[in-house]
Write a protein that holds these residues in place. Sequence first.
Motif, PDB file in Angstrom:
ATOM      1  N   PRO A   4      47.599 -44.704 -15.453  1.00 41.42           N
ATOM      2  CA  PRO A   4      46.921 -44.249 -16.668  1.00 41.42           C
ATOM      3  C   PRO A   4      46.670 -42.756 -16.553  1.00 41.42           C
ATOM      4  O   PRO A   4      46.368 -42.253 -15.463  1.00 41.42           O
ATOM      5  N   GLY A   5      46.816 -42.052 -17.680  1.00 40.62           N
ATOM      6  CA  GLY A   5      46.734 -40.582 -17.662  1.00 40.62           C
ATOM      7  C   GLY A   5      48.127 -39.979 -17.786  1.00 40.62           C
ATOM      8  O   GLY A   5      48.288 -38.843 -18.219  1.00 40.62           O
ATOM      9  N   MET A  27      43.894 -47.264 -22.916  1.00 42.27           N
ATOM     10  CA  MET A  27      44.073 -47.451 -21.476  1.00 42.27           C
ATOM     11  C   MET A  27      44.175 -46.107 -20.752  1.00 42.27           C
ATOM     12  O   MET A  27      44.334 -46.069 -19.540  1.00 42.27           O
ATOM     13  N   GLY A  28      44.126 -45.012 -21.514  1.00 39.76           N
ATOM     14  CA  GLY A  28      44.124 -43.681 -20.889  1.00 39.76           C
ATOM     15  C   GLY A  28      45.476 -42.998 -20.840  1.00 39.76           C
ATOM     16  O   GLY A  28      45.600 -41.932 -20.240  1.00 39.76           O
ATOM     17  N   TYR A  29      46.490 -43.601 -21.458  1.00 41.82           N
ATOM     18  CA  TYR A  29      47.807 -42.954 -21.473  1.00 41.82           C
ATOM     19  C   TYR A  29      47.882 -41.930 -22.606  1.00 41.82           C
ATOM     20  O   TYR A  29      47.147 -42.017 -23.591  1.00 41.82           O
ATOM     21  N   ARG A  30      48.802 -40.979 -22.459  1.00 40.88           N
ATOM     22  CA  ARG A  30      49.074 -40.005 -23.515  1.00 40.88           C
ATOM     23  C   ARG A  30      50.440 -40.342 -24.103  1.00 40.88           C
ATOM     24  O   ARG A  30      51.260 -40.998 -23.447  1.00 40.88           O
ATOM     25  N   PHE A  31      50.683 -39.899 -25.330  1.00 39.39           N
ATOM     26  CA  PHE A  31      51.909 -40.294 -26.020  1.00 39.39           C
ATOM     27  C   PHE A  31      52.624 -39.131 -26.670  1.00 39.39           C
ATOM     28  O   PHE A  31      52.003 -38.253 -27.267  1.00 39.39           O
ATOM     29  N   VAL A  32      53.956 -39.166 -26.562  1.00 35.79           N
ATOM     30  CA  VAL A  32      54.800 -38.250 -27.322  1.00 35.79           C
ATOM     31  C   VAL A  32      55.862 -39.114 -27.999  1.00 35.79           C
ATOM     32  O   VAL A  32      56.355 -40.067 -27.404  1.00 35.79           O
ATOM     33  N   VAL A  33      56.132 -38.804 -29.263  1.00 34.05           N
ATOM     34  CA  VAL A  33      57.037 -39.665 -30.032  1.00 34.05           C
ATOM     35  C   VAL A  33      58.151 -38.816 -30.643  1.00 34.05           C
ATOM     36  O   VAL A  33      57.932 -37.660 -31.004  1.00 34.05           O
ATOM     37  N   LEU A  34      59.329 -39.414 -30.717  1.00 34.59           N
ATOM     38  CA  LEU A  34      60.460 -38.767 -31.396  1.00 34.59           C
ATOM     39  C   LEU A  34      60.782 -39.562 -32.658  1.00 34.59           C
ATOM     40  O   LEU A  34      61.048 -40.772 -32.591  1.00 34.59           O
ATOM     41  N   ASP A  35      60.702 -38.882 -33.805  1.00 35.28           N
ATOM     42  CA  ASP A  35      61.004 -39.540 -35.084  1.00 35.28           C
ATOM     43  C   ASP A  35      61.438 -38.475 -36.086  1.00 35.28           C
ATOM     44  O   ASP A  35      60.914 -37.362 -36.072  1.00 35.28           O
ATOM     45  N   PRO A  36      62.387 -38.823 -36.985  1.00 35.68           N
ATOM     46  CA  PRO A  36      62.841 -37.824 -37.957  1.00 35.68           C
ATOM     47  C   PRO A  36      61.831 -37.517 -39.055  1.00 35.68           C
ATOM     48  O   PRO A  36      61.934 -36.477 -39.715  1.00 35.68           O
ATOM     49  N   THR A  37      60.855 -38.423 -39.277  1.00 35.25           N
ATOM     50  CA  THR A  37      59.900 -38.205 -40.377  1.00 35.25           C
ATOM     51  C   THR A  37      58.648 -37.516 -39.865  1.00 35.25           C
ATOM     52  O   THR A  37      57.979 -38.020 -38.964  1.00 35.25           O
ATOM     53  N   GLN A  62      64.249 -33.362 -24.681  1.00 41.78           N
ATOM     54  CA  GLN A  62      62.880 -32.838 -24.730  1.00 41.78           C
ATOM     55  C   GLN A  62      61.871 -33.986 -24.565  1.00 41.78           C
ATOM     56  O   GLN A  62      60.902 -33.866 -23.816  1.00 41.78           O
ATOM     57  N   LEU A  63      62.146 -35.099 -25.248  1.00 39.41           N
ATOM     58  CA  LEU A  63      61.254 -36.280 -25.133  1.00 39.41           C
ATOM     59  C   LEU A  63      61.184 -36.723 -23.675  1.00 39.41           C
ATOM     60  O   LEU A  63      60.105 -36.973 -23.132  1.00 39.41           O
ATOM     61  N   ALA A  64      62.361 -36.802 -23.050  1.00 41.70           N
ATOM     62  CA  ALA A  64      62.425 -37.261 -21.661  1.00 41.70           C
ATOM     63  C   ALA A  64      61.648 -36.318 -20.734  1.00 41.70           C
ATOM     64  O   ALA A  64      60.920 -36.780 -19.852  1.00 41.70           O
ATOM     65  N   LEU A  65      61.793 -34.999 -20.968  1.00 42.60           N
ATOM     66  CA  LEU A  65      61.144 -34.032 -20.079  1.00 42.60           C
ATOM     67  C   LEU A  65      59.623 -34.064 -20.210  1.00 42.60           C
ATOM     68  O   LEU A  65      58.905 -33.797 -19.250  1.00 42.60           O
ATOM     69  N   LEU A  66      59.141 -34.423 -21.398  1.00 44.06           N
ATOM     70  CA  LEU A  66      57.693 -34.463 -21.617  1.00 44.06           C
ATOM     71  C   LEU A  66      57.066 -35.776 -21.151  1.00 44.06           C
ATOM     72  O   LEU A  66      55.851 -35.918 -21.117  1.00 44.06           O
ATOM     73  N   SER A  67      57.916 -36.774 -20.824  1.00 42.27           N
ATOM     74  CA  SER A  67      57.405 -38.130 -20.575  1.00 42.27           C
ATOM     75  C   SER A  67      57.551 -38.551 -19.114  1.00 42.27           C
ATOM     76  O   SER A  67      58.548 -38.243 -18.471  1.00 42.27           O
ATOM     77  N   ASP A  68      56.565 -39.297 -18.623  1.00 43.26           N
ATOM     78  CA  ASP A  68      56.683 -39.904 -17.290  1.00 43.26           C
ATOM     79  C   ASP A  68      57.448 -41.216 -17.375  1.00 43.26           C
ATOM     80  O   ASP A  68      58.007 -41.688 -16.395  1.00 43.26           O
ATOM     81  N   VAL A  69      57.407 -41.828 -18.554  1.00 43.37           N
ATOM     82  CA  VAL A  69      58.131 -43.070 -18.780  1.00 43.37           C
ATOM     83  C   VAL A  69      58.526 -43.102 -20.261  1.00 43.37           C
ATOM     84  O   VAL A  69      57.772 -42.614 -21.106  1.00 43.37           O
ATOM     85  N   VAL A  70      59.714 -43.614 -20.544  1.00 46.01           N
ATOM     86  CA  VAL A  70      60.177 -43.649 -21.937  1.00 46.01           C
ATOM     87  C   VAL A  70      60.423 -45.093 -22.356  1.00 46.01           C
ATOM     88  O   VAL A  70      60.956 -45.905 -21.598  1.00 46.01           O
ATOM     89  N   THR A  71      59.999 -45.407 -23.602  1.00 48.13           N
ATOM     90  CA  THR A  71      60.271 -46.714 -24.186  1.00 48.13           C
ATOM     91  C   THR A  71      60.766 -46.503 -25.619  1.00 48.13           C
ATOM     92  O   THR A  71      60.895 -45.367 -26.072  1.00 48.13           O
ATOM     93  N   TYR A  72      61.083 -47.584 -26.303  1.00 52.13           N
ATOM     94  CA  TYR A  72      61.609 -47.456 -27.660  1.00 52.13           C
ATOM     95  C   TYR A  72      61.009 -48.562 -28.514  1.00 52.13           C
ATOM     96  O   TYR A  72      60.538 -49.575 -28.002  1.00 52.13           O
ATOM     97  N   GLU A  73      61.016 -48.349 -29.831  1.00 53.93           N
ATOM     98  CA  GLU A  73      60.419 -49.356 -30.707  1.00 53.93           C
ATOM     99  C   GLU A  73      61.470 -50.011 -31.611  1.00 53.93           C
ATOM    100  O   GLU A  73      61.140 -50.742 -32.512  1.00 53.93           O
ATOM    101  N   PHE A  74      62.742 -49.728 -31.378  1.00 48.22           N
ATOM    102  CA  PHE A  74      63.813 -50.413 -32.108  1.00 48.22           C
ATOM    103  C   PHE A  74      64.999 -50.528 -31.155  1.00 48.22           C
ATOM    104  O   PHE A  74      65.098 -49.764 -30.185  1.00 48.22           O
ATOM    105  N   GLU A  75      65.898 -51.465 -31.425  1.00 46.66           N
ATOM    106  CA  GLU A  75      66.957 -51.711 -30.437  1.00 46.66           C
ATOM    107  C   GLU A  75      68.247 -50.959 -30.734  1.00 46.66           C
ATOM    108  O   GLU A  75      69.126 -50.908 -29.890  1.00 46.66           O
TER     109      GLU A  75
END
Length: 381
Positions: A4-5, A27-37, A62-75
């Motif tokens: 967390p953090g 839970m204490g995590y920070r978020f960065v999101v990639l979206d066209p809108t 850029q998203l990858a460099l800013l993130s400790d872990v990357v996930t996605y919300e669509f397949e």
Amino acid sequence: MVQPGSTIGILGGGQLGRMMALAGRNMGYRFVVLDPTEDSPCGQVADNQITASFSDMEAARQLALLSDVVTYEFENVDAQIAAQLERDSFVPQGSELLRITQHRVREKSTLTSAGVPIAPFQVIQSEKDLQKAISVLGLPSVVKTATGGYDGKGQWVIRNEKQIPLAFQEAAKTGLELIVEQFILFEKELSVVIARNLQGEVKAFPAGENIHIGNILHQTVVPARISKEQAKRAEEIAFKIADALQVVGLIAVEMFLTTDGDILVNELAPRPHNSGHYTMEACVTSQFEQHIRAICGLPLGDPSLLTPVVMVNILGEHLDFVMEKVQQLPNTAKLHLYGKAESREKRKMGHINFLAPSVEKALQQIDQMQIWNHPEERNHG
Ligand code: AMP
């Protein structure tokens, strides 16, 4: 373990990303999101949004460099983008799960190899193939695109032989690979959302009973009105899939309970799922918290159900009614709105979880709201 953090990067800024970020922030995590809108549903609640196309390699980097872990919300993540993210960041869900679930034929072959029952299907390339397949599968059957379909888009039901040529023509216009599948006479549609974490711990949420209107999810009823044995069987199938695919994160398993009492798997989604929104208040742990726990390598939370619940979707055409009646909602109804700037017919704008002493009582409350039972709404069914 991703502590967390740390920063979680989400590819996709829709409602699933938004609810993931809301749970993760607690839970204490920070978020960065990639979206066209600009100001996307997830961007509104994340620390940072990169506004760019999903096919923009530089933005993915850029998203990858800013993130400790990357996930996605669509397949439907582009394979090259997935590879880029994997090179520059930690993507515990991996690209193999995406590769399989992006393509119906790969998904069905994987399920069959894992010993999971599915509807009989065939790959088709011509009208002649379709004729031949239907002589084996019978009628009705449904032609589907192998990729890109959702909410019933990319599907053509064939009920009699005369419909074969037109159905093929329409399907072929997409230019996509096609399959034809036996149309299953089902008693109910069910889904199980299941989580597997980095360490291989697996936990399933209770099976939901899904009611669709016009191919779009309308309600999820939990507990599903099925026998204990059927619920157990649905859960067993989900465990088998999570194990066979070595899932990390969530996978939603959509199933048919046939009129003969068999359970067949229809589709998989390697992410939080609309049919799991009920978990937000009705379970000890929500699907969104569980997903974050799983990809960060935390122990999974308890998925137990605390109360009967019916989740009902708010589509564009329901939004004005919901706003008018917001003061009349029972005090155990939990409203979630996704912050979408534009409301359109059939667009998912929010949902309400009706918590009640029984699902019958919850369904009665929904009926009394007179939001979802307009005559024009019934005609869509
Ligand atoms: P899908 O995009 O495959 O999840 O399909 C969307 C909806 O279409 C499902 O939730 C079902 O209601 C219906 N459907 C899809 N495939 C079949 C089938 N083989 N038999 C009966 N209904 C189907």
